[in-house]
Each structure stands twice: as structure tokens, then as C-alpha cells.
Design an enzyme around this catalytic site. Sequence first.
Site, PDB file in Angstrom:
ATOM      1  N   GLU A   8      -9.598  -5.226  -5.460  1.00 17.79           N
ATOM      2  CA  GLU A   8      -9.220  -4.075  -4.867  1.00 17.79           C
ATOM      3  C   GLU A   8      -9.455  -2.732  -5.624  1.00 17.79           C
ATOM      4  OE1 GLU A   8      -5.121  -3.437  -3.024  1.00 17.79           O
ATOM      5  OE2 GLU A   8      -4.533  -5.793  -3.854  1.00 17.79           O
ATOM      6  N   SER A  55       0.850  -1.203  -0.009  1.00 14.88           N
ATOM      7  CA  SER A  55       0.034   0.012   0.096  1.00 14.88           C
ATOM      8  C   SER A  55       0.739   1.185  -0.163  1.00 14.88           C
ATOM      9  CB  SER A  55      -1.172   0.014   1.135  1.00 14.88           C
ATOM     10  OG  SER A  55      -1.870   1.073   1.003  1.00 14.88           O
ATOM     11  N   HIS A  61      -7.264  -6.211  -0.485  1.00 11.08           N
ATOM     12  CA  HIS A  61      -5.932  -5.328  -0.369  1.00 11.08           C
ATOM     13  C   HIS A  61      -5.011  -5.949   0.683  1.00 11.08           C
ATOM     14  CE1 HIS A  61      -3.953  -1.395  -0.429  1.00 11.08           C
ATOM     15  NE2 HIS A  61      -3.892  -1.414   1.003  1.00 11.08           N
TER      16      HIS A  61
END
Length: 304
Positions: free
Chosen positions: A244, A149, A274
Site C-alpha cells: 500500500e 481508509s 489497500h
Amino acid sequence: MGDAQEQLDLTEIDAIRAMLASRPRPVGWDERRARLDEVGSSWPVADDIRCEAVSFDGLAGEWSLAPGSDTDKVLLFFHGGGDCSGSIKSHRRMVTEAGRAMGMRTLAVGYRRAPEHPFPAQHEDALAAWRFLAGQGIVPDRIVVGGDSAGGNLSLSLAGRLRAAGERLPRCLWLVSPWTDLSMSGPTLSSKDATDPIIHRTYLEELASAYVPRSVDRRDPLISALFADLSGFPPMLIQVGSAETLLSDATRLAEAAGAADVKLRLEIWPHMIHAWPVWNAQLSAGRRALRSAGDFVRDQLLPS
């Protein structure tokens, strides 16, 4: 993937979804940080992993080592959490098992977080971690830089800073569900909104507002690595789930890197959410993703 494996993946990811939905979404930075630490550490580190706390430049870090791993090779890992949450604790299981798969030591970095410490604090801390490894005698060709991320974005930004300074780059990059576009222009932010249990546009907007000063353009390449000149970057593995909202952050990054002649591998994992390797203890697709990352890294570190 066979039908039995796909059914297992669906059953397991549904259980993770249920865990995430079992309580209301947290409100406020303290609650969010505590919640991510809680769900990320739902399953402990394996008994055979050795962890050791370390500090440098006022930052907390943690070494980990699996049996048989090479101490002269290091995965430098930056956790996700939108630059505002996430920690060594929340990602410990993911990082330590990644080190096992890659056959190397890991250094997880507890970098400063927004809103208390907005941009560029995280970048200064990433560079401090890189300098720390150099001081330990670890050469760039034996370093893998990775993160999930926001940590994936930070990994890319570190490589860009090193390249701009004319310094040697890490051997390769490992990017899981990278958040590469803080201007939020990716089409899957809308098309995958109903299937993603974690990341939504309003949440990302709150994170970006806390992290990026108003005077800074969110399309600045240091803020959003998608818009960087990626020429000369090291090989990269990009792993992302099909469920996602950040899917297009990953696919557009792969397109940009490919157009810049960067050697890369893009993996889109069916049904995954995610940063799914965080839950590798109970998610076979998470374990397979880590093994795939291990295979990629080992190939890159082979003598030329």
C-alpha cells in the site's frame, strides 16, 4: 506463514488485482461511487447473516447480525472511499464478516460524502451514529469503532472529539489501511506507488481537495488524525498491507500512538493491497485478517 499459504495468498491477491485492472479507472464521482459499489459487492453477504436497514438523524444505517453474536455489543463501522465514495453496499461483506469474527452486532453508517458535503459533515454524522447507539442503550465499553481508509481516520477523529468533550470512549478501535495524513507526507506514497493498484498521490489529492475546505489546514488533527494528541485513546488494532502507498500512514500512526502510551497492535500483511478484507469471500488473507481483528476485540472486551 508457510510457503503454501504464501503462494495461495499471492495467487488470490493477483486475482483481485486482475479484477481491479479489468476495466479503466472510473472518472467522476458518480462513476467512482458506482465502481466501488460494484467491486466491493462482487461477492454477496453470507446466507446466515441478518441485515436490517435503520435510519437516524436523516442518515441511513444498517444493522447486521451473525448467528450466535451478542446484540449488546456493537461494531460501529465507517466505510472507506476517501470521504467521497464508498457506501454500506460496498463494504457490506467486510462489515458483516467482521461482526461474525468479533461476535457482535454491527452498525454500518451511510455518512454524507464530499464534494456535496465537505468537512465537517462526516464528523457530525459519526457523532450522530454514536449518539444513536447511546439511545439504543449500548454503553461505550461494549462499542468497537472501526473503519477502513478514510473510515479509519474518521474513527480516530470521533474518539478525539469524545475525549475533548470529556465523554467515555469506545472500548477499542479497529483501523484497516487508515488514511491518516491528508497532507500526503508519507514516504510510501512514492516508494509503493508502483505496487499499489488503487491508491496514488494524484487520486488522494483530488479526494482531499473535495473533502477539505481551502480555509482548513490539512494537518488539523480532525482532518489528519496522525497529527492528533493520541494520549488517552482506547486500545487500537492497525492492519495494513505491505503493498500500500498508505503503509506509512499506518506505521507512523502506530509510532505516534505508542509514544502516547496507547495500547496497540500493528499488523503489516505481506503482499496485501489497500483494504484487502473487503474481498474476504475470495481472499484467505482477508478472512485471516478479520479473524485476527476478532481475537483482538474479544481480548479487549473481556471483563477486567
